[in-house]
Design an enzyme around this catalytic site. Structure first.
Site, PDB file in Angstrom:
ATOM      1  N   SER A 256       0.849  -1.109  -0.149  1.00 54.04           N
ATOM      2  CA  SER A 256      -0.004   0.034  -0.028  1.00 54.04           C
ATOM      3  C   SER A 256       0.713   1.335   0.038  1.00 54.04           C
ATOM      4  O   SER A 256       2.130   1.315   0.000  1.00 54.04           O
ATOM      5  CB  SER A 256      -0.885  -0.069   1.148  1.00 54.04           C
ATOM      6  OG  SER A 256      -0.038   0.416   2.556  1.00 54.04           O
ATOM      7  N   LYS A 257       0.139   2.378  -0.217  1.00 56.85           N
ATOM      8  CA  LYS A 257       0.918   3.713  -0.322  1.00 56.85           C
ATOM      9  C   LYS A 257       1.825   3.789   0.938  1.00 56.85           C
ATOM     10  O   LYS A 257       2.776   4.464   0.706  1.00 56.85           O
ATOM     11  CB  LYS A 257      -0.007   4.683  -0.311  1.00 56.85           C
ATOM     12  CG  LYS A 257      -0.481   5.185  -1.568  1.00 56.85           C
ATOM     13  CD  LYS A 257      -1.357   6.475  -1.527  1.00 56.85           C
ATOM     14  CE  LYS A 257      -2.300   6.698  -2.985  1.00 56.85           C
ATOM     15  NZ  LYS A 257      -3.254   7.570  -2.775  1.00 56.85           N
TER      16      LYS A 257
END
Ligand code: GLU
Length: 485
Positions: A256-257
């Site tokens: 994820s980011k």
């Protein structure tokens, strides 16, 4: 067999996630491996998630990675429009939804939010809460529906899922998957804003655009039985499904980011080479049949076979990517490397040195471009260093031996005119053999004096060649002064 046609169908919602890039790459490879067509379709029916600039990111990324589409919004191949919002303008999706209503496979639903919220929810296997619609509006009479529509009541169109029996579908990676129809929700096909859902539009478009292989992330796997129901209801042949495994970070959590390197642009900004990123991403879920790991895109087209994809999650290992990137740097043409490295060299160097020589020194010694300034800043200014740096057990050097060597060499190096690496090296070698020393016994103190660093790109004489005579002598004198203290 019909021509292989695959598509990359991103939603323009932001940067290109590594998972999206992999989907695009695999779709491209499957098509090109078979001499087929690779298509770009923009899925923008979720208007709330649309992000300005995201379209440009998609085009730019495909171009930079070499995943050139044969058809798309900018390249008509006879299957357009290629943007779902444009396709929706002609009433295309509504037409198909109405066909399903006629057949009894779909129905209008006028339930308001309050009623929907009051429905019982169940928790799915993956732990997410799902509210199964209770088919309330299925029982509306034709007249009631027409009256509601005439009144302008907001509505959605839902699929009418069978409540008994099972649905089976085949995925090339995950095999046959069977679900109880009772678990399948009457999903929405057309939303109250008039746009189709992804769930509906992808089926219509994949069919109308003659897509033979659907490649996408495994987050869609659980919905695939619902898509199969749609294919069945229309009497269409479903495509070959290739759902790609999850990509996780080093902690085995979904990439994820938060990890800071989850998108293609992140990686490029962090100094990775596009070709290395593509090469690495190809290995996230696919295993070559021998030990080769470095592949150009053309080579991937030749050898990629989706039957050798894995269903177990792929770990995104940034260290491995760094290694791969360094291999690409080593193999790169010098001029290309120099052009790309120059801004990073100039970040650290303002003096009038031969920057090409510096580039040649770092080329085989860095993992990513941003490593450069930190490796070469000693050329610009000699760092303050501790005399203990002259002590090296293996080279058998210490502060006294180093002082002696530097003092011996100073007059020799003062006399030396040719400050090329070769000439300097020959001079030092001569001194080494004259004295009967070991190489390192001499090279270590010289390199320490001219760099002030424990690790440097290049040896003593390579560094001196860049520094030139005056600066090299100045640094050696400073070394002597430090050791004499
Ligand atoms: N629009 C979907 C996404 O961006 C694509 C899924 C698919 O390839 O079918 O996730």
């Amino acid at each position: 067999m019909s021509k292989v046609r695959t598509r990359f169908a991103p939603s323009p919602t932001g940067r290109m996630h590594v998972g999206n890039l992999r989907t695009a790459l695999y779709a491209y490879l499957i098509a090109k491996h078979e001499g087929g067509d690779f298509m770009l379709r923009i899925e923008d029916t979720d208007q709330e998630r649309f992000m300005d600039g995201a379209l440009e990111i998609i085009y730019r990324t495909l171009e930079k990675t070499g995943l050139i589409h044969d058809e798309g919004p900018d390249k008509d191949g006879g299957y357009g429009p290629y943007v779902q919002s444009e396709r929706n303008e002609s009433g295309l999706y509504l037409k198909y939804a109405k066909q399903l209503i006629e057949q009894g496979d779909a129905y209008y639903c006028f339930c308001d939010k309050e009623r929907l919220d009051s429905l019982k929810s169940t928790v799915s296997e993956s732990g997410t809460e799902i509210r199964v619609y209770d088919k309330h509006c299925l029982s509306l009479s034709k007249e009631e529906v027409e009256a509601n529509l005439a009144e302008g009541k907001p509505y959605v169109i839902r699929i009418n899922m069978p409540t008994e029996g099972t649905t089976t579908f085949h995925d090339e990676i995950y095999g046959d998957i069977t679900v109880n129809n009772a678990e399948l929700d009457d999903m929405i096909l057309i939303k109250s804003d008039g746009y189709p859902t992804y769930n509906f539009a992808n089926v219509i478009d994949d069919h109308l655009m003659n897509i033979t292989h659907v490649v996408r992330g495994n987050e869609y796997l659980s919905s695939a039985p619902k898509y199969n129901r749609l294919y069945e209801a229309f009497g269409w042949e479903p495509p070959v499904y290739v759902h790609c495994p999850l990509i996780t970070d080093e902690n085995h959590k979904k990439l994820s980011k938060r990890c800071g390197h989850s998108s293609y642009e992140d990686l490029i900004e962090q100094g990775f080479i596009s070709e290395a990123v593509v090469n690495y991403v190809a290995l996230l879920g696919w295993c070559p049949q021998d030990n080769q790991e470095i592949f150009s895109l053309e080579e991937l087209v030749k050898v990629f076979d989706f039957h050798h994809m894995s269903k177990s999650p792929a770990v995104f290992d940034i260290q491995k990517l760094k290694w791969m990137n360094s291999e690409y740097m080593k193999a790169m043409e010098f001029d290309t490397f120099y052009e790309m490295a120059l801004p990073y060299i100039q970040e650290a160097i303002t003096k009038d040195y031969d920057l090409k020589k510096i580039a040649a020194l770092v080329k085989t010694r860095i993992e990513v471009f941003p490593d450069i300034p930190g490796q070469i800043d000693f050329f610009e200014t000699l760092p303050e260093y501790d005399p203990s740096m002259y002590v090296h057990k293996k080279m058998k050097t210490n502060e006294e031996t180093s002082l002696e060597v530097l003092k011996d060499l100073l007059p020799i190096l003062e006399k030396q005119e040719d400050y090329s690496n070769d000439a300097l090296f020959a001079t030092l070698k001569e001194y080494v053999s004259e004295k009967g020393y070991k190489n390192g016994y001499v090279m270590w103190p010289v390199r320490t004096a001219v760099s002030g660093k424990q690790n440097t790109p290049g040896g003593a004489t390579e560094i001196m060649e860049v520094l030139g005579k005056e600066e090299s002598l100045d640094r050696i004198r400073k070394g002597i002064a430090l050791l004499e203290k």
